[in-house]
Design an enzyme around this catalytic site. Structure first.
Site, PDB file in Angstrom:
ATOM      1  NE  ARG A 161      11.014  13.249  35.414  1.00  0.00           N
ATOM      2  CZ  ARG A 161      11.080  13.560  36.694  1.00  0.00           C
ATOM      3  NH1 ARG A 161      11.226  12.597  37.602  1.00  0.00           N
ATOM      4  NH2 ARG A 161      10.989  14.820  37.079  1.00  0.00           N
TER       5      ARG A 161
ATOM      6  CB  THR B 299       9.876  23.650  38.963  1.00  0.00           C
ATOM      7  OG1 THR B 299      10.879  22.842  38.335  1.00  0.00           O
ATOM      8  CG2 THR B 299       9.773  24.959  38.240  1.00  0.00           C
TER       9      THR B 299
ATOM     10  CG  ASP C 213      32.366  26.762  43.100  1.00  0.00           C
ATOM     11  OD1 ASP C 213      33.036  27.353  43.973  1.00  0.00           O
ATOM     12  OD2 ASP C 213      32.531  25.573  42.795  1.00  0.00           O
TER      13      ASP C 213
ATOM     14  CE  LYS D 117      16.649  20.367  31.363  1.00  0.00           C
ATOM     15  NZ  LYS D 117      17.674  19.875  32.293  1.00  0.00           N
TER      16      LYS D 117
ATOM     17  CE  LYS E 293      18.635  23.196  37.597  1.00  0.00           C
ATOM     18  NZ  LYS E 293      18.802  22.033  36.692  1.00  0.00           N
TER      19      LYS E 293
END
Ligand code: C5P
Length: 252
Positions: free
Chosen positions: A227, A135, A75, A43, A72
């Site tokens: 992470r 999230t 606009d 990603k 994401k």
């Protein structure tokens, strides 16, 4: 079978590609992902894309990874339409927009997807997902006290109607969204924190979290992990962490 997506949240291309190299083979090594037809995705998010530009997508694709371009977009409709077209041109296999941009913006994104795919030529449209509620948002943090789960489900139903392929949601919402939108409506779930005896890796800034097994059981199709994998210590740490997560997913 659910697939694992590794978030390469790095400030430069070299670091991201070095991590991708460390992870190459992690899916195959478990046997499970390959047998089930699963793949390991990479990603590219805002931090990396802003630093590296679209080249990083091509480099990851050259390494054999499917790529989720997680920018994401949010606009005005015309801008989002062009942004999605450009996202498709990078070669990404999946991209996303914010559902809170509304119907016209989302429908413009779907048009941009079709236009970009036609230009790309090989016919397979990337998956276009709509972000419901991040999230990292906890109950009580949305304006007006709206419940994140209720809001996510409401936005997902809109996303289905507006022509998107699925949504980004927490594992807590996946089951309800599948019930309301259909099994083929994709749920991609970040906020994944592995189950580890004696504690686990903590949630960092995430709030609506689940373990890999819980998210798979809830119906999530793609699990996004950053992470807990990229921050694992030692040269084999990230690949080992990815393998453990895949094993947990496949044992769910
Ligand atoms: O490190 P961690 O596992 O928390 O990374 C989660 C990744 O998923 C980050 O790259 C973040 O930008 C992304 N993401 C998210 N929540 C969403 C959509 C994307 O955490 N709703």
């Amino acid at each position: 079978m659910a697939e694992l997506v590794i978030a390469l949240d790095y400030p430069a291309m070299d670091a991201a590609l070095a991590m991708a190299r460390m992870l190459r083979g992690a899916a195959n090594a478990t046997g499970a992902a390959e047998d089930a037809g699963g793949r390991l995705w990479m990603k590219v998010g805002l931090e990396l894309f802003t630093a590296s530009g679209p080249d990083v997508v091509a480099r990851l694709k050259d390494m054999g990874f499917p790529v989720f371009l997680d920018l994401k977009f949010h606009d005005i409709p015309n801008t989002v339409r062009g942004a999605v077209r450009s996202a498709v041109a990078t070669g990404a296999d999946m991209c996303n927009i914010h559902l809170s941009g509304g119907e016209r913006m989302c429908r413009a994104a779907v048009e941009g997807l079709a236009e970009g795919t036609a230009v790309r030529g090989h016919g397979v449209a990337p998956i276009l997902l709509g972000v419901t509620v991040l999230t990292s948002v906890a109950p009580g943090e949305l304006p007006g006290g709206a419940d994140p789960g209720t809001e996510a489900a409401r936005l997902a139903v809109c996303g289905r109607e507006w022509g998107l392929g699925g949504v980004v949601c927490s594992g807590h919402e996946a089951e309800g969204i599948k019930q309301r939108c259909g099994r083929d409506f994709i749920c991609l779930t970040p906020g994944i924190r592995p189950a580890v005896r004696g504690g686990g890796s903590g949630g960092d800034d995430q709030r609506r979290v689940m373990t890999p097994a819980e998210a798979v059981r809830a119906g999530s199709d793609y699990l996004v992990v950053g992470r807990p994998v990229t921050g694992a210590a030692g040269p084999d740490g990230p690949a080992d962490a990815a393998r453990r997560i895949l094993a947990e997913m496949h044992g769910a």
